[in-house]
Design an enzyme around this catalytic site. Structure first.
Site, short mmCIF file in Angstrom:
data_model
loop_
_atom_site.label_atom_id
_atom_site.label_comp_id
_atom_site.label_asym_id
_atom_site.label_seq_id
_atom_site.Cartn_x
_atom_site.Cartn_y
_atom_site.Cartn_z
N ARG A 39 12.68 22.27 28.34
CA ARG A 39 13.74 21.33 28.71
C ARG A 39 13.19 19.93 28.93
O ARG A 39 13.88 18.93 28.69
CB ARG A 39 14.49 21.81 29.96
CG ARG A 39 13.68 21.73 31.24
CD ARG A 39 14.47 22.32 32.41
NE ARG A 39 13.83 22.10 33.69
CZ ARG A 39 12.83 22.82 34.17
NH1 ARG A 39 12.34 23.84 33.46
NH2 ARG A 39 12.31 22.56 35.37
N HIS A 52 6.54 16.96 33.69
CA HIS A 52 7.92 16.67 33.35
C HIS A 52 8.07 15.52 32.37
O HIS A 52 9.00 15.51 31.56
CB HIS A 52 8.72 16.33 34.61
CG HIS A 52 8.94 17.51 35.50
ND1 HIS A 52 10.02 17.61 36.35
CD2 HIS A 52 8.22 18.64 35.69
CE1 HIS A 52 9.96 18.76 37.02
NE2 HIS A 52 8.87 19.39 36.64
N HIS A 79 -8.16 -7.68 40.22
CA HIS A 79 -9.14 -7.85 41.30
C HIS A 79 -8.90 -6.89 42.46
O HIS A 79 -9.83 -6.44 43.09
CB HIS A 79 -9.15 -9.30 41.81
CG HIS A 79 -7.80 -9.78 42.25
ND1 HIS A 79 -6.80 -10.11 41.34
CD2 HIS A 79 -7.27 -9.97 43.48
CE1 HIS A 79 -5.72 -10.50 42.01
NE2 HIS A 79 -5.98 -10.42 43.30
#
Length: 199
Positions: free
Chosen positions: A182, A148, A59
């Site tokens: 990475r 990331h 809500h």
């Protein structure tokens, strides 16, 4: 404190793009002048393919959900609205779970869940295997969660951000690619932890 106007938000985002992301394709003269729509990075490998977004709210997030649905359409996305459909009090876990299930099952490409603060829904969604939910409250957190963490579900706090900012967060989150390299190694480790606790 009133929400910033769309023009002001566009100017702020242009400055962030130019300084940090290197994504602005406008000249310094253009960015210094009248505000223009932000050019976001194109990340969809098949931009002609319409992607389905699961969207839900409690809500506290109902009004913002209704505002963001036309934004999704304008950006070229289809959506599945899991509710709620009124301002009557409901429990956010029910709707966050529905959004997360659609993402986890592959029935939705990504999900968006809105409650008062965005925190509780983020916690719920992250209990569902395969979901990486992130709460975003500004441009940088939206960008970072995609680049990331490869988030596939966005949670927003309707009580913490205004409409103009919510629209910018949604656009940036939908258009930002995962950085890979990475970051992929780290996301793989998140998945490995999840697998330790799922059967």
């Amino acid at each position: 404190m009133s929400d910033p106007a769309d023009d002001e938000v566009h100017q702020i985002v242009q400055r962030v793009l130019k300084r940090y992301a290197g994504l602005s394709n406008q000249s310094p003269a253009a960015s210094a002048g009248a505000s223009t729509p932000v050019t976001l990075p194109q990340t969809d490998p098949n931009p002609t393919l319409r992607k389905v977004i699961a969207i839900g709210a409690d809500h506290g997030g109902f009004e913002l959900k209704e505002i963001l649905k036309p934004e999704l359409t304008a950006l070229g996305y289809d959506y599945i609205d899991v509710g709620t459909n009124t301002k009557d009090a409901v429990d956010y876990p029910d709707f966050a779970h529905e959004v997360a299930k659609l993402v986890s099952s592959g029935k939705a490409w990504r999900g968006v869940m809105i409650d008062g603060a965005g925190i509780g829904s983020c916690i719920v969604a992250n209990k569902v295997p395969g979901v990486r939910a992130g709460m975003a409250y500004d441009y940088s957190s939206a960008l970072n969660s995609r680049e990331h963490n490869d988030t596939n579900l966005l949670t927003l706090g309707a009580g913490l951000i205004g409409v103009a900012l919510a629209k910018q967060i949604l656009k940036v989150w939908l258009s930002t690619p995962f950085g890979g390299e990475r970051h992929q190694r780290r996301v793989n480790k998140i998945t490995a932890v999840e697998k330790l606790y799922t059967k």
